[in-house]
Scaffold this motif. Structure first.
Motif, PDB file in Angstrom:
ATOM      1  N   ASP A   1       7.251  -9.582   8.249  1.00 45.21           N
ATOM      2  CA  ASP A   1       8.272 -10.247   9.270  1.00 45.21           C
ATOM      3  C   ASP A   1       9.810 -10.001   9.167  1.00 45.21           C
ATOM      4  N   ARG A   2      10.031  -9.428   7.746  1.00 43.50           N
ATOM      5  CA  ARG A   2      11.492  -9.019   7.680  1.00 43.50           C
ATOM      6  C   ARG A   2      11.185  -8.129   8.712  1.00 43.50           C
ATOM      7  N   LEU A   3      10.519  -7.033   8.560  1.00 44.87           N
ATOM      8  CA  LEU A   3      10.409  -5.368   9.690  1.00 44.87           C
ATOM      9  C   LEU A   3      10.108  -5.958  11.504  1.00 44.87           C
TER      10      LEU A   3
ATOM     11  N   HIS B   1      13.584  -7.178  12.089  1.00 47.64           N
ATOM     12  CA  HIS B   1      14.024  -5.373  12.658  1.00 47.64           C
ATOM     13  C   HIS B   1      14.445  -5.006  13.304  1.00 47.64           C
TER      14      HIS B   1
ATOM     15  N   GLN C   1      11.064   2.723   7.019  1.00 49.92           N
ATOM     16  CA  GLN C   1      10.832   0.903   6.325  1.00 49.92           C
ATOM     17  C   GLN C   1       9.722   0.594   7.067  1.00 49.92           C
TER      18      GLN C   1
ATOM     19  N   ARG D   1       6.081 -11.732   4.118  1.00 51.73           N
ATOM     20  CA  ARG D   1       7.325 -11.976   3.663  1.00 51.73           C
ATOM     21  C   ARG D   1       7.865 -10.520   4.226  1.00 51.73           C
ATOM     22  N   ARG D   2       8.104  -9.047   3.781  1.00 52.33           N
ATOM     23  CA  ARG D   2       8.273  -7.673   3.845  1.00 52.33           C
ATOM     24  C   ARG D   2       8.013  -7.213   5.970  1.00 52.33           C
TER      25      ARG D   2
ATOM     26  N   GLU E   1       3.952 -11.434  -0.455  1.00 55.74           N
ATOM     27  CA  GLU E   1       5.033 -10.558  -0.551  1.00 55.74           C
ATOM     28  C   GLU E   1       4.814  -9.548   0.308  1.00 55.74           C
ATOM     29  N   LEU E   2       3.623  -8.720   0.878  1.00 57.06           N
ATOM     30  CA  LEU E   2       3.403  -8.228   2.343  1.00 57.06           C
ATOM     31  C   LEU E   2       3.917  -8.670   3.609  1.00 57.06           C
TER      32      LEU E   2
ATOM     33  N   GLU F   1       7.570   3.075   4.017  1.00 61.72           N
ATOM     34  CA  GLU F   1       7.786   1.986   2.513  1.00 61.72           C
ATOM     35  C   GLU F   1       6.578   0.988   2.044  1.00 61.72           C
ATOM     36  N   LEU F   2       6.693   0.350   3.476  1.00 59.97           N
ATOM     37  CA  LEU F   2       5.687  -0.712   3.701  1.00 59.97           C
ATOM     38  C   LEU F   2       4.159  -0.691   4.083  1.00 59.97           C
TER      39      LEU F   2
ATOM     40  N   GLU G   1       1.606  -1.681   0.066  1.00 59.72           N
ATOM     41  CA  GLU G   1       0.324  -1.613   0.333  1.00 59.72           C
ATOM     42  C   GLU G   1      -0.521  -0.661  -0.221  1.00 59.72           C
TER      43      GLU G   1
END
Length: 110
Positions: A92-94, A97, A61, A89-90, A86-87, A64-65, A69
């Motif tokens: 934050d999600r990672l 996790h 993950q 938010r992603r 967007e980055l 991919e992030l 970028e």
């Protein structure tokens, strides 16, 4: 009386301003966020908080992030506001996790 009102107004301003300043989280650049997440994954592996499968999934993950970028940066001379949001938010999600996987009580077996 004027002096008292001015002092009261100054004190009220300080009382209102302090919580706002204390609650504001420091902004981190994309590179700082990447370094932080990568370090947390590595620590999780070293401490045994992450299983091999969890670490591989999180690193996938992360890759991919990082690739997203790079695409954003190549597409138009840096990151736009929308791309940065967007980055964020992603990331934050990672980050969530990583936290969840490190605290799910599935320890690496030796």
């Amino acid at each position: 009386m004027k002096r008292f009102l001015l002092s009261l107004a100054a004190a009220a301003t300080l009382v209102v301003a302090v919580p706002v300043t204390a609650s504001a989280a420091p902004w981190q650049s994309v590179n700082q966020r990447q370094d932080n997440i990568e370090r947390r994954i590595d620590q999780g592996v070293r401490k045994g908080d992450l299983t091999r499968a969890e670490a591989q999934r999180l690193r996938g993950q992360f890759r991919e992030l990082a690739q997203l970028e790079r695409q954003y940066r190549r597409s138009g001379g840096g990151l736009s506001v929308r791309e940065r949001e967007e980055l964020d938010r992603r990331f934050d999600r990672l980050s969530q996790h990583v936290y969840a996987q490190r605290h799910d009580h599935q320890e690496r077996r030796y």
